[in-house]
Write a protein that holds these residues in place. Structure first.
Motif, PDB file in Angstrom:
ATOM      1  N   SER A 448       0.837  -1.212   0.000  1.00  0.00           N
ATOM      2  CA  SER A 448       0.000   0.000   0.000  1.00  0.00           C
ATOM      3  C   SER A 448       0.866   1.254   0.000  1.00  0.00           C
ATOM      4  CB  SER A 448      -0.925  -0.002   1.220  1.00  0.00           C
ATOM      5  OG  SER A 448      -1.815  -1.100   1.192  1.00  0.00           O
ATOM      6  N   SER A 449       1.973   1.224   0.730  1.00  0.00           N
ATOM      7  CA  SER A 449       2.903   2.358   0.745  1.00  0.00           C
ATOM      8  C   SER A 449       3.506   2.581  -0.636  1.00  0.00           C
ATOM      9  CB  SER A 449       4.019   2.118   1.769  1.00  0.00           C
ATOM     10  OG  SER A 449       3.509   2.047   3.079  1.00  0.00           O
ATOM     11  N   LEU A 450       3.876   1.499  -1.299  1.00  0.00           N
ATOM     12  CA  LEU A 450       4.437   1.597  -2.643  1.00  0.00           C
ATOM     13  C   LEU A 450       3.410   2.185  -3.606  1.00  0.00           C
ATOM     14  CD1 LEU A 450       6.750   1.009  -4.638  1.00  0.00           C
ATOM     15  CD2 LEU A 450       5.753  -1.280  -4.952  1.00  0.00           C
ATOM     16  N   ALA A 451       2.165   1.725  -3.517  1.00  0.00           N
ATOM     17  CA  ALA A 451       1.113   2.217  -4.408  1.00  0.00           C
ATOM     18  C   ALA A 451       0.843   3.699  -4.176  1.00  0.00           C
ATOM     19  CB  ALA A 451      -0.161   1.405  -4.198  1.00  0.00           C
ATOM     20  N   LEU A 452       0.809   4.134  -2.901  1.00  0.00           N
ATOM     21  CA  LEU A 452       0.565   5.545  -2.600  1.00  0.00           C
ATOM     22  C   LEU A 452       1.718   6.411  -3.089  1.00  0.00           C
ATOM     23  CD1 LEU A 452      -1.170   7.731  -1.352  1.00  0.00           C
ATOM     24  CD2 LEU A 452      -0.116   7.240   0.875  1.00  0.00           C
ATOM     25  N   LEU A 453       2.941   5.934  -2.917  1.00  0.00           N
ATOM     26  CA  LEU A 453       4.110   6.679  -3.375  1.00  0.00           C
ATOM     27  C   LEU A 453       4.062   6.876  -4.894  1.00  0.00           C
ATOM     28  CD1 LEU A 453       6.851   7.989  -2.830  1.00  0.00           C
ATOM     29  CD2 LEU A 453       7.895   5.714  -2.985  1.00  0.00           C
ATOM     30  N   ILE A 454       3.734   5.825  -5.616  1.00  0.00           N
ATOM     31  CA  ILE A 454       3.634   5.925  -7.072  1.00  0.00           C
ATOM     32  C   ILE A 454       2.521   6.892  -7.468  1.00  0.00           C
ATOM     33  CG2 ILE A 454       3.037   4.639  -9.165  1.00  0.00           C
ATOM     34  CD1 ILE A 454       4.389   2.191  -7.896  1.00  0.00           C
ATOM     35  N   TYR A 455       1.383   6.812  -6.775  1.00  0.00           N
ATOM     36  CA  TYR A 455       0.236   7.655  -7.103  1.00  0.00           C
ATOM     37  C   TYR A 455       0.551   9.143  -6.906  1.00  0.00           C
ATOM     38  CZ  TYR A 455      -4.379   9.790  -6.911  1.00  0.00           C
ATOM     39  OH  TYR A 455      -5.459  10.601  -7.125  1.00  0.00           O
ATOM     40  N   VAL A 456       1.080   9.533  -5.732  1.00  0.00           N
ATOM     41  CA  VAL A 456       1.323  10.960  -5.479  1.00  0.00           C
ATOM     42  C   VAL A 456       2.441  11.493  -6.366  1.00  0.00           C
ATOM     43  CG1 VAL A 456       0.407  10.910  -3.125  1.00  0.00           C
ATOM     44  CG2 VAL A 456       2.843  10.456  -3.491  1.00  0.00           C
ATOM     45  N   ARG A 457       3.409  10.652  -6.693  1.00  0.00           N
ATOM     46  CA  ARG A 457       4.479  11.084  -7.599  1.00  0.00           C
ATOM     47  C   ARG A 457       3.905  11.389  -8.987  1.00  0.00           C
ATOM     48  NH1 ARG A 457       9.414   7.366  -7.163  1.00  0.00           N
ATOM     49  NH2 ARG A 457       9.875   8.762  -5.416  1.00  0.00           N
ATOM     50  N   ARG A 458       3.022  10.524  -9.481  1.00  0.00           N
ATOM     51  CA  ARG A 458       2.412  10.751 -10.790  1.00  0.00           C
ATOM     52  C   ARG A 458       1.501  11.977 -10.775  1.00  0.00           C
ATOM     53  NH1 ARG A 458       0.790   4.580 -12.813  1.00  0.00           N
ATOM     54  NH2 ARG A 458       2.931   3.926 -13.322  1.00  0.00           N
ATOM     55  N   GLU A 459       0.759  12.163  -9.660  1.00  0.00           N
ATOM     56  CA  GLU A 459      -0.123  13.327  -9.564  1.00  0.00           C
ATOM     57  C   GLU A 459       0.671  14.627  -9.547  1.00  0.00           C
ATOM     58  OE1 GLU A 459      -3.661  13.992  -9.486  1.00  0.00           O
ATOM     59  OE2 GLU A 459      -3.314  12.139 -10.598  1.00  0.00           O
ATOM     60  N   ASN A 460       1.792  14.665  -8.834  1.00  0.00           N
ATOM     61  CA  ASN A 460       2.642  15.859  -8.842  1.00  0.00           C
ATOM     62  C   ASN A 460       3.142  16.152 -10.249  1.00  0.00           C
ATOM     63  OD1 ASN A 460       2.387  16.434  -6.148  1.00  0.00           O
ATOM     64  ND2 ASN A 460       4.372  15.602  -5.535  1.00  0.00           N
ATOM     65  N   ALA A 461       3.502  15.100 -10.989  1.00  0.00           N
ATOM     66  CA  ALA A 461       3.979  15.287 -12.363  1.00  0.00           C
ATOM     67  C   ALA A 461       2.864  15.824 -13.251  1.00  0.00           C
ATOM     68  CB  ALA A 461       4.508  13.963 -12.918  1.00  0.00           C
ATOM     69  N   ARG A 462       1.637  15.314 -13.079  1.00  0.00           N
ATOM     70  CA  ARG A 462       0.507  15.789 -13.872  1.00  0.00           C
ATOM     71  C   ARG A 462       0.203  17.254 -13.570  1.00  0.00           C
ATOM     72  NH1 ARG A 462      -1.888  10.399 -12.391  1.00  0.00           N
ATOM     73  NH2 ARG A 462      -1.713   9.089 -14.270  1.00  0.00           N
ATOM     74  N   LYS A 463       0.278  17.618 -12.279  1.00  0.00           N
ATOM     75  CA  LYS A 463       0.045  19.016 -11.911  1.00  0.00           C
ATOM     76  C   LYS A 463       1.112  19.920 -12.501  1.00  0.00           C
ATOM     77  CE  LYS A 463      -2.533  18.204  -7.623  1.00  0.00           C
ATOM     78  NZ  LYS A 463      -2.601  18.456  -6.163  1.00  0.00           N
ATOM     79  N   ALA A 464       2.364  19.485 -12.442  1.00  0.00           N
ATOM     80  CA  ALA A 464       3.456  20.277 -12.992  1.00  0.00           C
ATOM     81  C   ALA A 464       3.311  20.464 -14.499  1.00  0.00           C
ATOM     82  CB  ALA A 464       4.794  19.614 -12.677  1.00  0.00           C
ATOM     83  N   ALA A 465       2.720  19.475 -15.178  1.00  0.00           N
ATOM     84  CA  ALA A 465       2.521  19.549 -16.629  1.00  0.00           C
ATOM     85  C   ALA A 465       1.273  20.331 -17.013  1.00  0.00           C
ATOM     86  CB  ALA A 465       2.451  18.140 -17.212  1.00  0.00           C
ATOM     87  N   GLY A 466       0.467  20.730 -16.020  1.00  0.00           N
ATOM     88  CA  GLY A 466      -0.731  21.516 -16.283  1.00  0.00           C
ATOM     89  C   GLY A 466      -1.992  20.717 -16.489  1.00  0.00           C
ATOM     90  N   ALA A 467      -1.923  19.395 -16.334  1.00  0.00           N
ATOM     91  CA  ALA A 467      -3.094  18.555 -16.584  1.00  0.00           C
ATOM     92  C   ALA A 467      -4.190  18.748 -15.537  1.00  0.00           C
ATOM     93  CB  ALA A 467      -2.677  17.083 -16.620  1.00  0.00           C
ATOM     94  N   ARG A 468      -3.886  19.344 -14.401  1.00  0.00           N
ATOM     95  CA  ARG A 468      -4.879  19.556 -13.340  1.00  0.00           C
ATOM     96  C   ARG A 468      -5.257  21.032 -13.176  1.00  0.00           C
ATOM     97  NH1 ARG A 468      -5.237  14.925 -14.214  1.00  0.00           N
ATOM     98  NH2 ARG A 468      -4.855  13.150 -12.795  1.00  0.00           N
ATOM     99  N   ASP A 469      -4.836  21.896 -14.130  1.00  0.00           N
ATOM    100  CA  ASP A 469      -5.106  23.327 -14.010  1.00  0.00           C
ATOM    101  C   ASP A 469      -6.600  23.626 -14.132  1.00  0.00           C
ATOM    102  OD1 ASP A 469      -2.435  23.647 -13.761  1.00  0.00           O
ATOM    103  OD2 ASP A 469      -2.181  25.000 -15.473  1.00  0.00           O
ATOM    104  N   GLU A 470      -7.108  24.472 -13.223  1.00  0.00           N
ATOM    105  CA  GLU A 470      -8.493  24.893 -13.233  1.00  0.00           C
ATOM    106  C   GLU A 470      -8.671  26.125 -14.115  1.00  0.00           C
ATOM    107  OE1 GLU A 470      -6.566  24.955 -10.514  1.00  0.00           O
ATOM    108  OE2 GLU A 470      -7.183  23.235  -9.297  1.00  0.00           O
ATOM    109  N   VAL A 471      -9.899  26.362 -14.534  1.00  0.00           N
ATOM    110  CA  VAL A 471     -10.221  27.595 -15.251  1.00  0.00           C
ATOM    111  C   VAL A 471     -10.466  28.689 -14.217  1.00  0.00           C
ATOM    112  CG1 VAL A 471     -11.849  28.752 -16.792  1.00  0.00           C
ATOM    113  CG2 VAL A 471     -11.208  26.366 -17.210  1.00  0.00           C
ATOM    114  N   ILE A 472      -9.652  29.735 -14.260  1.00  0.00           N
ATOM    115  CA  ILE A 472      -9.797  30.870 -13.352  1.00  0.00           C
ATOM    116  C   ILE A 472     -10.275  32.059 -14.171  1.00  0.00           C
ATOM    117  CG2 ILE A 472      -8.679  32.352 -11.651  1.00  0.00           C
ATOM    118  CD1 ILE A 472      -8.738  29.404 -10.862  1.00  0.00           C
ATOM    119  N   GLU A 473     -11.422  32.623 -13.819  1.00  0.00           N
ATOM    120  CA  GLU A 473     -11.985  33.749 -14.569  1.00  0.00           C
ATOM    121  C   GLU A 473     -11.015  34.927 -14.565  1.00  0.00           C
ATOM    122  OE1 GLU A 473     -15.762  34.607 -12.875  1.00  0.00           O
ATOM    123  OE2 GLU A 473     -16.616  32.636 -13.325  1.00  0.00           O
TER     124      GLU A 473
END
Length: 508
Positions: A448-473
């Motif tokens: 479970s620790s390995l799975a969580l580590l992989i998940y948060v690492r991938r999410e940080n990479a997606r955020k850094a790439a802009g895949a999680r950017d919100e629309v801000i008026e």
């Protein structure tokens, strides 16, 4: 209350343009905090928040596990129960203990820590004292149920409470210091039981009864004192001045804890936690160390006793094991705050636990088995504060964090119902079945620790790439997508999305 929004690229999301002036506001802008002595204030917070919580958890762990010490002094024979009935009584404790933890954390947030934690402690202190006057199996079952009922909210409540005072990089060491009291309780319980049992016959009661009575009465006294000693949350704490309260809240919000300035309860925070994959992986991690923890605390004296030592010697030999666990827990807690790589540290600690239980399964040498007990303590106890800090720091929103911690801790503790039944008398002296089941729990924690580590690492990479950017008026951001939400300001986006916000970075 208003919440702080720092104007920098990290908090806006690396692909967004700055928000126009005046759109974001700091927490309580009218309050001047320039005169706050920051280092002195943090030392004062440490002294007001952590030590007494350590005392409460010491008593919590001591009261819960003292039945394992009392068992060595003819508890089963005196109340006329079998080994199987004893195990069932241990199991009954965990059902209310596990199921009531999430709602207890919500109650803590709404009713204030000083009232809720003290009330819980008073309840379990009374129940603990009544253990000393029980006469039969029915009494034991009833008392263990209510002990679980009142003890349920303390541990998750304390963990959530500490997370509301400290930055994410400071959590591990504080939780380690508070949690080390559990190892002190393990050591102290053996010494205390060995001493109290000499009261056998006083007042016509056996020695094991006095263990429950004296420990329970002391818990009741501490519970009464707690109503005045425990502080509440930073924005209302009485020992802080107004500028100090504001400085603490701003400091937490700078650490991406945007709900630190106050947050009204909404049911969607509960659903946010339930829908978050991190919550479910955290439950696997907590099961991975809680199953072994309860087995370890309840049966260490019995295991040592079955290696050929008398009851009193077995209790005394458990003392250095817990002293070592205390030292390792504190060292790893401070080290985790320093290096920050909590996921990797979890893998190392769970791996050490796997090695220790492989030795316990294979060994037929009492000395080697006793060494493996030390190794197991080195793995199980430090993993807990490190995991607590890791899960807490990756969950933003005070109510969401309270629910996530309540669910993870509750599910982890539910596994105590299993691990409290795996060390059967018929398997002594080597308890291969019990050790094998604990080994499986540690493997679940590692995976479970390995799975969580992989998940948060991938999410940080997606955020850094802009895949999680919100629309801000009013903000021109070509990478922003409506699926991530549309908001009037960055402040609204991060308040509504919590740790899912594009500017939030998970701790690895």
């Amino acid at each position: 209350m208003s919440e702080k929004s720092c104007k920098n690229d990290h908090e806006l999301g690396v692909h967004a343009d700055p928000v126009p002036d005046g759109q974001d506001a700091i927490y309580r802008p009218e309050v001047d905090t320039s005169g706050v002595d920051q280092k002195k204030l943090m030392r004062r917070i440490d002294m007001h928040v952590v030590p007494w919580l350590g005392v409460l958890y010491l008593l919590n762990f001591l009261d819960r596990g003292s039945i394992g010490n009392a068992k060595l002094y003819n508890l089963e024979k005196d109340i006329g129960i079998t080994d199987r009935q004893y195990l069932i009584a241990l199991t009954v404790f965990f059902f209310p203990y596990s199921l009531l933890e999430p709602p207890s954390n919500v109650a803590l947030k709404k009713l204030r820590p000083s009232r809720w934690l003290s009330f819980l402690m008073l309840g379990w202190g009374i129940v603990m004292t009544l253990h000393g006057v029980m006469h039969d199996y029915a009494d034991l079952l009833t008392l263990r149920f209510f002990l679980g009922f009142f003890e349920a909210g303390l541990y998750p409540g304390i963990v959530f409470y500490i997370s509301c005072w400290y930055k994410r990089s400071e959590l591990g060491s504080r939780v380690a210091v508070f949690f080390s009291s559990a190892t002190v309780a393990g050591a102290f319980s053996g010494l205390l039981a060995a001493g109290i049992q000499n009261m056998h016959g006083v007042g016509g009661k056996p020695g094991w009864a006095w263990i429950f009575i004296l420990e329970g009465l002391f818990t009741v006294l501490c519970a009464v004192a707690s109503f005045w000693i425990i502080q509440d949350f930073p924005d209302t704490a009485k020992f802080l001045s107004e500028p100090e309260r504001v400085w603490v809240v701003r400091r937490l919000q700078e650490d991406q804890q945007f709900s630190a300035g106050g947050e009204k309860f909404q049911l969607r925070y509960v659903w946010d936690s339930l829908k978050d994959v991190k919550t479910w992986l955290a439950m696997g991690i907590y099961a991975g160390f809680d199953g072994p923890l309860f087995a370890f605390s309840l049966f260490t004296p019995t295991i040592i006793n079955q290696l050929g030592y008398t009851a009193t010697i077995a209790n005394l030999l458990s003392v250095p094991v817990y002293a070592w666990a205390c030292l390792v827990t504190v060292v790893v807690g401070f080290w985790g705050d320093r290096i920050g790589h909590r996921g990797v540290l979890n893998l190392v600690l769970f791996g050490t636990g796997l090695v220790s239980y492989v030795i316990l399964i294979a060994s037929r040498n009492p000395s080697l088995s006793y060494f493996a007990v030390y190794l197991g303590a080195s793995a199980i106890y430090p993993t807990i504060p490190n995991s607590v800090a890791w899960v807490s720091s990756n969950t933003e929103g005070s109510y969401k964090r309270s629910v996530t911690l309540g669910m993870a801790i509750g599910f982890g503790n539910l596994n105590g119902a299993v691990s409290s039944n795996v060390y059967r008398a018929v398997d002594k002296p080597w308890y291969s079945l019990g050790h094998g089941i604990i080994l499986a729990y540690l493997a679940i924690g590692w995976l479970s620790s390995l799975a969580l580590l992989i998940y948060v690492r991938r999410e940080n990479a997606r955020k850094a790439a802009g895949a999680r950017d919100e629309v801000i008026e009013g903000v021109d951001n070509k990478l922003a997508h409506p699926r991530n939400g549309t908001f009037a300001s960055v402040d609204e986006a991060r308040r509504e999305r919590g740790d899912r916000w594009s500017g939030f970075r998970y701790t690895l």
